[in-house]
Design a protein around this motif. Structure first.
Motif, short mmCIF file in Angstrom:
data_model
loop_
_atom_site.label_atom_id
_atom_site.label_comp_id
_atom_site.label_asym_id
_atom_site.label_seq_id
_atom_site.Cartn_x
_atom_site.Cartn_y
_atom_site.Cartn_z
N VAL A 1 41.35 49.34 55.49
CA VAL A 1 40.61 50.01 54.43
C VAL A 1 39.17 50.25 54.85
O VAL A 1 38.57 51.28 54.52
CB VAL A 1 40.67 49.16 53.13
CG1 VAL A 1 39.66 49.67 52.10
CG2 VAL A 1 42.07 49.21 52.54
N SER A 2 38.60 49.32 55.63
CA SER A 2 37.19 49.44 56.02
C SER A 2 36.95 50.66 56.91
O SER A 2 35.81 51.12 57.02
CB SER A 2 36.74 48.17 56.75
OG SER A 2 37.33 48.07 58.04
N VAL B 1 38.12 53.63 56.31
CA VAL B 1 38.04 54.85 55.50
C VAL B 1 37.18 54.68 54.25
O VAL B 1 36.74 55.68 53.66
CB VAL B 1 39.46 55.31 55.09
CG1 VAL B 1 40.27 55.69 56.32
CG2 VAL B 1 40.20 54.21 54.32
N TRP B 2 36.94 53.43 53.83
CA TRP B 2 36.18 53.25 52.58
C TRP B 2 35.56 51.87 52.52
O TRP B 2 36.19 50.86 52.87
CB TRP B 2 37.10 53.43 51.38
CG TRP B 2 36.43 53.12 50.07
CD1 TRP B 2 35.63 53.93 49.34
CD2 TRP B 2 36.52 51.87 49.36
NE1 TRP B 2 35.21 53.28 48.20
CE2 TRP B 2 35.73 52.02 48.18
CE3 TRP B 2 37.17 50.65 49.58
CZ2 TRP B 2 35.59 50.99 47.26
CZ3 TRP B 2 37.03 49.63 48.66
CH2 TRP B 2 36.25 49.80 47.50
N THR B 3 34.31 51.82 52.10
CA THR B 3 33.64 50.59 51.68
C THR B 3 32.74 50.98 50.51
O THR B 3 32.22 52.11 50.47
CB THR B 3 32.76 49.99 52.80
OG1 THR B 3 31.85 50.99 53.29
CG2 THR B 3 33.60 49.47 53.95
N PRO B 4 32.54 50.11 49.53
CA PRO B 4 31.71 50.46 48.37
C PRO B 4 30.31 50.89 48.76
O PRO B 4 29.73 51.79 48.14
CB PRO B 4 31.70 49.16 47.55
CG PRO B 4 32.91 48.42 47.97
CD PRO B 4 33.12 48.76 49.41
N ASP C 1 27.40 51.02 52.40
CA ASP C 1 27.21 50.84 53.83
C ASP C 1 26.89 49.36 54.07
O ASP C 1 25.89 48.85 53.55
CB ASP C 1 26.06 51.71 54.33
CG ASP C 1 25.88 51.64 55.84
OD1 ASP C 1 26.43 50.71 56.47
OD2 ASP C 1 25.20 52.51 56.39
N SER D 1 31.49 44.77 51.03
CA SER D 1 31.56 45.72 52.15
C SER D 1 31.48 44.99 53.48
O SER D 1 32.19 45.34 54.44
CB SER D 1 30.42 46.74 52.04
OG SER D 1 30.50 47.48 50.84
#
Length: 265
Positions: free
Chosen positions: A17-18, A20-23, A25, A55
């Protein structure tokens, strides 16, 4: 085994998941929101520099798995051929290989990381090499014991009578028959590698900043362990669950490849 697979799957999912997406930076510093508790914006709160903890955990899972894959791969690639060679060669060569394995055992991952760090500087590469070399003796000893059993079997004796040479016997007969125990050892060594990488990062010999690492998250939070214990809890829990997952998975794989162990439980 199921529990271990679930825990390992969660760590792997977090790492994937990290990408493509993290809440937020994970390296973004925002002093205005430093040391905030869990909230709708920052699910696990923020650290001393205002970075989002959740994140950092996601990206830290990626770092931990990457280091573990390379380190265990180095240990398997170095240790397995040594163990097979120690079992299949003559007495003098076998004794030299065994002494070399004992020499590797004398250098734990931390000491190797300190040595490599002094020469090449602390980095992810030095941590991977140190952990890999430290895990190689376990693969070597296991491969040697398994090879000795395989070499005593009738089909190997038949292959020798047929004129098949040592390398061919190692590839066609030895490796397929010891692959199961090597996979089990790889799973157990992965848990050790996760713990070692976290410890090295905590001491400053692992992954350097700004790349997130669970061990360095613990290092950053240690001064606030009493005033803000959650900062230490999240990375510590991630490390513990990852190590537990790989150990449980390794234990389950051991039962799967050796049914006698499962019957005795």
């Amino acid at each position: 085994m199921i529990a271990g697979a679930v825990l390992v799957g969660l760590v792997l999912l977090a790492a994937l998941v990290s990408f493509v997406w993290t809440p937020f930076d994970p390296t973004d510093v925002d002093a205005a929101v430093r040391l905030q508790g869990p909230s709708g914006a920052h699910w696990l709160g923020t650290d001393t520099l205002g970075r989002d903890v959740f994140s950092q955990l996601l990206v830290g899972a990626r770092t931990t798995l990457f280091v573990g894959v390379i380190a265990v791969g180095v240990g398997a690639v170095v240790g397995t051929p040594l163990g097979i060679a120690a079992a299949m060669t003559g007495r003098i060569t076998s004794e030299l290989v065994r002494r070399f394995i004992d020499l590797l055992l004398a250098f734990p991952a931390l000491l190797l990381a300190v040595m490599f760090g002094a020469v090449y500087g602390a980095s992810t590469l030095t941590a991977m090499l140190a952990i890999g070399i430290a895990t190689a003796p376990a693969f070597a000893r296991l491969a040697r014991a398994g090879t000795l059993q395989v070499m005593a079997s009738e089909y190997v004796l038949a292959a020798r009578v047929a004129g098949r040479r040592g390398p061919a016997i190692a590839v066609r007969h030895v490796l397929p028959n010891i692959a199961g125990v090597l996979i089990v050892q790889a799973s157990v060594s992965y848990g050790i590698a996760v713990l070692a990488e976290s410890g090295l990062s905590y001491l400053g010999f692992g992954t350097p900043p700004p790349t997130p690492s669970w061990g360095r998250m613990l290092q950053d939070a240690q001064t606030l362990i009493f005033s803000d214990p959650l900062l230490s809890l999240w990375p510590a829990a991630a490390i513990a669950l990852a190590v537990l997952g790989f150990n449980l998975l390794g234990d389950g794989l051991r039962d799967r490849f050796d049914p006698r162990l499962e019957q005795n439980r």
